[in-house]
Motif scaffolding. Structure first.
Motif, PDB file in Angstrom:
ATOM      1  N   ASP A   1      39.501  -4.887  44.249  1.00 58.49           N
ATOM      2  CA  ASP A   1      39.731  -4.288  45.560  1.00 58.49           C
ATOM      3  C   ASP A   1      38.916  -5.075  46.590  1.00 58.49           C
ATOM      4  O   ASP A   1      37.700  -5.213  46.443  1.00 58.49           O
ATOM      5  CB  ASP A   1      39.293  -2.822  45.562  1.00 58.49           C
ATOM      6  N   PRO A   2      39.572  -5.588  47.628  1.00 52.99           N
ATOM      7  CA  PRO A   2      38.854  -6.418  48.606  1.00 52.99           C
ATOM      8  C   PRO A   2      37.900  -5.626  49.503  1.00 52.99           C
ATOM      9  O   PRO A   2      37.038  -6.214  50.156  1.00 52.99           O
ATOM     10  CB  PRO A   2      39.972  -7.049  49.431  1.00 52.99           C
ATOM     11  N   HIS A   3      38.031  -4.292  49.518  1.00 55.74           N
ATOM     12  CA  HIS A   3      37.235  -3.482  50.438  1.00 55.74           C
ATOM     13  C   HIS A   3      36.242  -2.553  49.763  1.00 55.74           C
ATOM     14  O   HIS A   3      35.375  -2.002  50.425  1.00 55.74           O
ATOM     15  CB  HIS A   3      38.158  -2.638  51.329  1.00 55.74           C
ATOM     16  N   ASP A   4      36.375  -2.351  48.479  1.00 54.12           N
ATOM     17  CA  ASP A   4      35.533  -1.376  47.782  1.00 54.12           C
ATOM     18  C   ASP A   4      35.023  -1.981  46.481  1.00 54.12           C
ATOM     19  O   ASP A   4      35.808  -2.400  45.635  1.00 54.12           O
ATOM     20  CB  ASP A   4      36.344  -0.112  47.489  1.00 54.12           C
ATOM     21  N   ALA A   5      33.708  -2.015  46.318  1.00 54.28           N
ATOM     22  CA  ALA A   5      33.102  -2.596  45.121  1.00 54.28           C
ATOM     23  C   ALA A   5      32.982  -1.587  43.982  1.00 54.28           C
ATOM     24  O   ALA A   5      32.452  -1.909  42.932  1.00 54.28           O
ATOM     25  CB  ALA A   5      31.723  -3.160  45.452  1.00 54.28           C
ATOM     26  N   GLY A   6      33.478  -0.375  44.173  1.00 53.34           N
ATOM     27  CA  GLY A   6      33.376   0.662  43.147  1.00 53.34           C
ATOM     28  C   GLY A   6      34.019   0.250  41.837  1.00 53.34           C
ATOM     29  O   GLY A   6      35.047  -0.426  41.813  1.00 53.34           O
ATOM     30  N   LEU A   7      33.388   0.675  40.745  1.00 50.68           N
ATOM     31  CA  LEU A   7      33.889   0.302  39.415  1.00 50.68           C
ATOM     32  C   LEU A   7      35.295   0.814  39.144  1.00 50.68           C
ATOM     33  O   LEU A   7      36.041   0.202  38.385  1.00 50.68           O
ATOM     34  CB  LEU A   7      32.925   0.827  38.346  1.00 50.68           C
ATOM     35  N   PHE A   8      35.677   1.933  39.742  1.00 52.04           N
ATOM     36  CA  PHE A   8      37.005   2.485  39.489  1.00 52.04           C
ATOM     37  C   PHE A   8      38.105   1.735  40.240  1.00 52.04           C
ATOM     38  O   PHE A   8      39.281   1.917  39.966  1.00 52.04           O
ATOM     39  CB  PHE A   8      37.050   3.970  39.852  1.00 52.04           C
ATOM     40  N   PHE A   9      37.729   0.904  41.195  1.00 48.70           N
ATOM     41  CA  PHE A   9      38.700   0.134  41.966  1.00 48.70           C
ATOM     42  C   PHE A   9      38.769  -1.323  41.525  1.00 48.70           C
ATOM     43  O   PHE A   9      39.618  -2.076  42.000  1.00 48.70           O
ATOM     44  CB  PHE A   9      38.373   0.204  43.459  1.00 48.70           C
ATOM     45  N   ASN A  10      37.865  -1.711  40.664  1.00 44.31           N
ATOM     46  CA  ASN A  10      37.776  -3.097  40.195  1.00 44.31           C
ATOM     47  C   ASN A  10      37.665  -3.056  38.682  1.00 44.31           C
ATOM     48  O   ASN A  10      36.644  -2.634  38.141  1.00 44.31           O
ATOM     49  CB  ASN A  10      36.549  -3.773  40.811  1.00 44.31           C
ATOM     50  N   TYR A  11      38.723  -3.467  38.011  1.00 41.13           N
ATOM     51  CA  TYR A  11      38.736  -3.313  36.560  1.00 41.13           C
ATOM     52  C   TYR A  11      39.591  -4.374  35.902  1.00 41.13           C
ATOM     53  O   TYR A  11      40.354  -5.081  36.561  1.00 41.13           O
ATOM     54  CB  TYR A  11      39.220  -1.919  36.165  1.00 41.13           C
ATOM     55  N   ALA A  12      39.438  -4.470  34.591  1.00 40.55           N
ATOM     56  CA  ALA A  12      40.236  -5.388  33.773  1.00 40.55           C
ATOM     57  C   ALA A  12      40.796  -4.598  32.600  1.00 40.55           C
ATOM     58  O   ALA A  12      40.066  -3.852  31.948  1.00 40.55           O
ATOM     59  CB  ALA A  12      39.381  -6.534  33.265  1.00 40.55           C
ATOM     60  N   ILE A  13      42.083  -4.772  32.361  1.00 42.64           N
ATOM     61  CA  ILE A  13      42.753  -4.099  31.254  1.00 42.64           C
ATOM     62  C   ILE A  13      43.252  -5.169  30.296  1.00 42.64           C
ATOM     63  O   ILE A  13      44.011  -6.058  30.691  1.00 42.64           O
ATOM     64  CB  ILE A  13      43.958  -3.260  31.753  1.00 42.64           C
ATOM     65  N   PRO A  14      42.837  -5.091  29.027  1.00 41.94           N
ATOM     66  CA  PRO A  14      43.327  -6.085  28.065  1.00 41.94           C
ATOM     67  C   PRO A  14      44.782  -5.827  27.697  1.00 41.94           C
ATOM     68  O   PRO A  14      45.249  -4.685  27.729  1.00 41.94           O
ATOM     69  CB  PRO A  14      42.409  -5.889  26.855  1.00 41.94           C
ATOM     70  N   ASP A  15      45.482  -6.879  27.366  1.00 42.25           N
ATOM     71  CA  ASP A  15      46.837  -6.718  26.841  1.00 42.25           C
ATOM     72  C   ASP A  15      46.753  -5.950  25.527  1.00 42.25           C
ATOM     73  O   ASP A  15      45.745  -6.027  24.815  1.00 42.25           O
ATOM     74  CB  ASP A  15      47.477  -8.081  26.573  1.00 42.25           C
ATOM     75  N   ASP A  16      47.800  -5.208  25.204  1.00 43.04           N
ATOM     76  CA  ASP A  16      47.829  -4.480  23.936  1.00 43.04           C
ATOM     77  C   ASP A  16      47.643  -5.454  22.781  1.00 43.04           C
ATOM     78  O   ASP A  16      48.291  -6.501  22.727  1.00 43.04           O
ATOM     79  CB  ASP A  16      49.145  -3.724  23.768  1.00 43.04           C
TER      80      ASP A  16
END
Length: 99
Positions: A32-47
Motif C-alpha cells: 500500500d503506497p499510503h499505509d505502512a500497516g502490516l494488514f495492508f502490506n503482505y505477501a501470499i505464497p502460491d499454493d
C-alpha cells in the motif's frame, strides 16, 4: 479441511490485492503506497510453494525498497501439526513456545 481453508483464504487475499499486486514468484505481494500497516502490506505464497532462500530474499528486498516491514512469518517454516503440543485452556498455545 485446513489445507482447503488456507488455500481459500490465500486465493481471496490474492484477489483482494487487485491491481496493486506485484508478482515475486512464488508470491503475490501487495504494497500500500499510503499505509505502512502490516494488514495492508503482505505477501501470499502460491499454493504448494516452497520458496528458496533467494526468492525469500527478493521478497524481503521488495518490502524494504518500499519502506515496509517484511512479513517475518515467511522466514520460518510453519509449525507442523504433528509438532504442536497440547496446552490447557487459558494457557499460551504450545506452552508459550514459538517452535
Amino acid at each position: 479441511m485446513f489445507a482447503s481453508f488456507e488455500s481459500d483464504v490465500h486465493a481471496y487475499l490474492r484477489a483482494a490485492a487487485g491491481d496493486r499486486a506485484v508478482r515475486a514468484r512464488p508470491f503475490t505481494v501487495r504494497i500500500d503506497p499510503h499505509d505502512a500497516g502490516l494488514f495492508f502490506n503482505y505477501a501470499i505464497p502460491d499454493d504448494g510453494a516452497e520458496p528458496t532462500r533467494d526468492q525469500v530474499r527478493r521478497l524481503a528486498e521488495i518490502f524494504i525498497r518500499h519502506s515496509r516491514t517484511p512479513p517475518w512469518s515467511i522466514f520460518r517454516p510453519p509449525l507442523h501439526a504433528s509438532r504442536r503440543r497440547w496446552s490447557p485452556p487459558g494457557s499460551p498455545p504450545n506452552g508459550g513456545c514459538r517452535s
